[in-house]
Write an enzyme that holds these catalytic residues in place. Structure first.
Site, mmCIF file in Angstrom:
data_model
loop_
_atom_site.group_PDB
_atom_site.id
_atom_site.type_symbol
_atom_site.label_atom_id
_atom_site.label_comp_id
_atom_site.label_asym_id
_atom_site.label_seq_id
_atom_site.Cartn_x
_atom_site.Cartn_y
_atom_site.Cartn_z
ATOM 1 N N GLU A 117 4.420 25.994 -35.428
ATOM 2 C CA GLU A 117 5.023 26.582 -36.790
ATOM 3 C C GLU A 117 6.418 25.827 -37.244
ATOM 4 O OE1 GLU A 117 3.548 27.870 -38.510
ATOM 5 O OE2 GLU A 117 1.947 29.112 -37.799
ATOM 6 N N ASP A 162 -7.824 23.397 -37.085
ATOM 7 C CA ASP A 162 -8.408 22.956 -38.632
ATOM 8 C C ASP A 162 -7.326 21.270 -38.977
ATOM 9 O OD1 ASP A 162 -6.099 24.566 -38.034
ATOM 10 O OD2 ASP A 162 -6.465 25.344 -39.346
ATOM 11 N N GLU A 207 -9.534 37.002 -44.281
ATOM 12 C CA GLU A 207 -8.777 36.288 -42.959
ATOM 13 C C GLU A 207 -10.728 36.241 -42.082
ATOM 14 O OE1 GLU A 207 -5.496 35.388 -41.977
ATOM 15 O OE2 GLU A 207 -6.843 35.166 -42.901
ATOM 16 N N GLU A 219 -5.413 27.731 -48.392
ATOM 17 C CA GLU A 219 -5.801 26.169 -48.326
ATOM 18 C C GLU A 219 -7.324 26.210 -49.649
ATOM 19 O OE1 GLU A 219 -4.280 27.232 -45.045
ATOM 20 O OE2 GLU A 219 -4.905 28.526 -46.047
#
Length: 898
Positions: A95, A242, A336, A354
């Site tokens: 992150e 991803d 989610e 996204e």
């Protein structure tokens, strides 16, 4: 223009109410500082202290993309002045890289571009790059492993192995966590000429590539950073993996190294072989890629159509994007996680960008105005359901419309950028967006880095990949101008079969039809499709080694003996079928629980914008059957615990009573306030600081006696949510709320009352309200809400040792506990046309081989006969007075008096 206004609303509230905290808490209008709020576990690993994650807020290239050059220059000065990178704080390496390091590098890229133009940033001397280099060095201790994979966390001040570091004991990391570093680390090396950052990121990528499963060319979700063993062996394109795939392709685009494209193409071939089941993308086992690892998808895979556009594979991108859009149209946001039959699996939605990203890329590739309409829907839903006075609040539950007190930095950094670019013309931009590549957090890195400070030689290792000779190995991305020659309807022709895939068609219907027409084998029987009365299904069970026994009490018992299967592959299918049956049983039992309810504050100055998640009661009015809900002003009772006769009945009559939890049964409180004339009740938790953000909701149970005498609705709020109402009472005295099964949009709440058009964003609604001025009869509010989704919760069953025998017993009792050895699924007297109960208890159409349009069930919803709030005609003077009051209220809101 709407996107600009929305960005200003979110950013200005962060600066006013949260800066220099990491994030804005939009419901309570304050900043989230790590350590000062209840811990949210791994979610808080993205936070530092004192503008740490706020760096992404300030340096988001939204400023530059949105033509806000002056604001960007001021933000750079704030970051240089306020950001402290020497905190004794443990943060996520992943992150921190994508948010903070990426934000600093993206900010530096824009700063030097502006300086070259000669009007702004003339004072800038690489300060952001110096900070990025300092942060890069603080992340390097995490790479001190034998494999080269980084530890998942690092202490910014003490590193990893220092006695005071409080980290360094972890053994596992996710594939995306270790494989999403190359863009930022390589850019840092190219900008500074210091090669160590790019070298470390490349070493991590090399190790993951070497550890891929060689027969399937897939990677798992979690890997041991010391041994390289796969800890979680499922593989997909969503959470945990991803951005690893994304960065392989984008590293080739940015750095020009052929090996990155070769690796991506090898993985992409495996994804399309095993994971892609158009329009679905389902996780599989890396060692057994023909077996699905789970029956649901997570929302992070919404980025994948955009990546497919970048690769040039447009058809599957259109298919998956359309499927996701249909889910959004059903729930307003992308949950989610959702199941293969498009039920909600995890109900949260933290305003992820996204899907907007993929929408932008598809519009760029096709020029199809359909995707502008998709973007418009996203904007309208954000304004209608997520916008609150202090920003935009994440959705706690997409089924009820309740909010969560968070607004993540990625929302500002990505969402508005992609939405603005979707609608912007080329002349709206003061620089060419094609000269840059987006990181996974939508920060911009210039493509000229590919020829700058090349300290690592490129090597062409294509000879290693000759076993895969197909079109995936094109060395250039296809030109979008020739993708759709003379066929502007190409994209629409791909979308059309998927238009009703969520609501009406069987999700697998299209694929099954194609398979039945083609030469490919039929897919294995799934537990959700199984019908005990279907002879074909019974024959398939026999091939899989599964025997079916009808018991005397009406139950059906399933037992698998792997040795009796027709082949080893059939035995694997049988084991998967049994595991799915156990998981399906667990889901059905959990669906018996009541879903959460909503408390919506509808009075001035909230006007329905604040929605609180509430726990239901097992007694009293069932709000799911009274779609209009119960609306009224709130009043605090005396005594506050509600455990004896109410002493202030005149204050409670015809109102919704507020009381404190404790000292007696919930049903006793309900009877006391009902006797005092209350029309509903809200029980507030007496545990200081409790919140639905950190504690699971529960149902208020009865007292063991008959509770049919309780007819009013009762809801439970945790302490934090309850205090929002109590604070509103102290501030505004008269506070009106709506108790319902799910949040209502403001057009429904204020139907029949003239209010400003910036509360109801619909010309149609305004026309309806104008018409009401000339009507003399009263109207009751309509209830057109769709039934809320029952909660799907999957139980993961471990594979029995040896995999030789497992059994599942169907039990008519839907409330009996599930065990890992049996599946309590009732199959007695099974309707061949019903696959399970829907939210309203009516049977849901089942998918059978050859079904593509099952018959729809008619469901009637009951409007509440107690909807009293707009059953009277208002005189013109009263309507105008209300209107003026609302205008004044919103003027006050603009001054942030809330």
């Amino acid at each position: 223009n709407q996107v600009l206004e929305m960005f200003d609303h979110a950013y200005s509230n962060y600066m006013e109410h949260a800066y220099p905290a990491d994030e804005l808490m939009p419901l309570t209008c304050r900043g989230r500082v790590r350590g000062q709020e209840p811990s949210r576990g791994d979610v808080d690993d993205a936070l530092g202290k004192l503008v740490y994650t706020g760096t992404e807020h300030l340096l988001t290239v939204v400023f530059q993309v949105l033509n806000k050059t002056k604001e960007f220059e001021e933000a750079v000065k704030k970051v240089i002045k306020d950001v402290n990178l020497d905190n004794d704080i443990v943060v996520s390496v992943f992150e921190t890289n994508i948010r903070v390091l990426g934000g600093l590098l993206g900010g530096h890229s824009v700063a030097i571009m502006l300086k070259e133009k000669g009007e702004y940033m003339q004072w800038y001397n690489g300060e952001l790059l110096h900070m990025a280099k300092e942060l890069g060095y603080k992340l390097l201790p995490a790479f001190n492993t034998t494999s080269g994979l980084p530890y998942p966390r690092v202490n910014l001040k003490f590193g990893v192995r220092h006695p005071e570091a409080r980290t360094g004991t972890e053994t596992d990391t996710c594939t995306a966590c270790a494989g999403t570093l190359i863009l930022e680390f390589a850019a840092l090396s190219r900008f500074t000429g210091t090669s160590i950052f790019e070298e470390y990121a490349r070493k991590a990528l090399d190790f993951i590539w070497e550890k891929r499963q060689r027969s399937s060319n897939l990677v798992g979700v979690t890997i041991n950073i010391h041994t390289g063993d796969w800890v979680r062996k499922d593989s997909g394109v969503g959470a945990g993996i991803d951005s690893y795939y994304e960065y392989l392709l984008k590293a080739y685009v940015l750095l020009g190294d052929d090996s990155f494209l070769e690796r991506f193409n090898t993985h992409y071939d495996a994804i399309m072989r095993y994971i892609s089941q158009p329009p679905l993308l389902l996780d599989v086992h890396i060692h057994k890629p023909m077996l699905n690892a789970r029956t649901w998808m997570d929302s992070l895979l919404a980025f994948f159509p955009g990546l497919q556009v970048l690769k040039g594979d447009i058809r599957p991108a259109i298919e998956t994007h359309e499927m996701l859009y249909q889910v959004i149209k059903k729930h307003n946001f992308l949950p989610e996680a959702f199941t293969t039959d498009f039920r909600v699996h995890w109900a949260q939605h933290p305003l992820r960008p996204e899907f907007a990203e993929s929408t932008y890329f598809l519009y760029k590739a096709t020029g199809d105005p359909y995707y502008l309409e998709v973007g418009k829907t996203l904007i309208e839903n954000l304004n209608k359901y997520a916008r609150v006075p202090c920003g935009f609040a994440a959705m706690k539950d997409v089924r009820t419309g309740s909010h969560e007190d968070r607004m993540d930095s990625f929302f500002l950094a990505e969402m508005f950028k992609y939405l603005y670019l979707l609608f912007a013309d080329k002349e709206d931009m003061i620089f060419d967006i094609e000269d840059y590549i987006f990181t996974t957090e939508a920060h911009l890195l210039p493509l000229w880095l590919s020829t700058t400070n090349q300290t690592i030689s490129k090597k062409n290792t294509s000879t290693e990949y000759t076993e895969l000779d197909d079109s995936n190995f094109d060395w250039t991305c296809p030109n979008t101008q020739i993708l759709f020659p003379n066929d502007p309807m190409f994209a629409q022709s791909i979308r059309e079969p998927l238009k009703n895939v969520v609501d009406k068609s069987c999700p697998r219907g299209i694929a099954r039809t194609e398979e039945s027409l083609g030469s490919g084998p039929k897919p294995p029987l799934r537990a959700r499709d199984f019908m005990a009365s279907n002879p074909e299904h019974l024959e398939i069970l026999k091939k899989m080694g599964v025997s079916l026994i009808h018991l005397k009490d009406g139950r059906v018992q399933l037992v698998q003996h792997a040795v009796q299967a027709a082949s080893s592959l059939d035995a694997e299918d049988g084991l998967r079928f049994m595991q799915e049956m156990i998981e399906l049983s667990s889901q059905q039992q959990k669906e018996q629980q009541l879903p959460p309810r909503a408390v919506q504050i509808v009075s001035h100055p909230f006007f329905g914008r604040v929605v609180l998640t509430a726990g239901p009661a097992q007694f009293g009015m069932d709000l799911s059957k009274h779609k209009a809900g119960t609306r009224g002003f709130v009043a605090t009772i005396k005594p506050y615990n509600g455990c004896s006769e109410i002493t202030n009945p005149e204050a409670v009559k015809e109102k919704i009573a507020l009381m404190q939890r404790g000292q007696c049964m919930f049903a006793e409180k309900a009877r006391n306030i009902q006797k005092a004339g209350a029309i509903g009740g809200i029980v507030i938790d007496d545990n200081e600081g409790s919140s639905s953000d950190t504690a699971p909701l529960f149902q208020m149970a009865g007292d063991g006696k008959n509770t049919d005498d309780i007819t009013i609705p009762m809801l439970f709020l945790f302490n934090k949510e309850g205090n929002i109402i109590l604070d509103a009472i102290r501030e505004y005295e008269a506070v009106e709320v709506l108790l319902s099964d799910k949040a209502k949009d403001r057009a429904t709440i204020f139907k029949g009352k003239m209010i400003p058009n910036y509360i109801i964003d619909s010309n149609l609604e305004m026309e309806n309200m104008d018409q009401k001025l000339s009507e003399n009869d009263s109207h009751k509010p309509n209830s057109e809400e769709a039934p809320s989704e029952s909660q799907d919760a999957g139980a993961v069953s471990e594979e029995p040792e040896g995999g030789r025998e497992s059994s599942a017993v169907g039990d008519p009792d839907p409330l009996s506990p599930a065990s890992t050895a049996s599946a309590s699924v009732s199959m007695a007297d099974q309707d061949p046309h019903a696959s399970g109960p829907t939210e309203d208890g009516a049977p849901e159409p089942a998918c059978t081989p050859g079904d593509s349009q099952p018959q729809e069930q008619n469901t009637q919803t009951e409007a509440s006969s107690k909807a009293h709030w707009d059953s009277k005609v208002q005189p013109m003077e009263s309507i105008l007075a209300d209107w003026n009051e609302d205008i004044e209220a919103f003027e006050m809101m603009e001054k942030d008096e809330l």
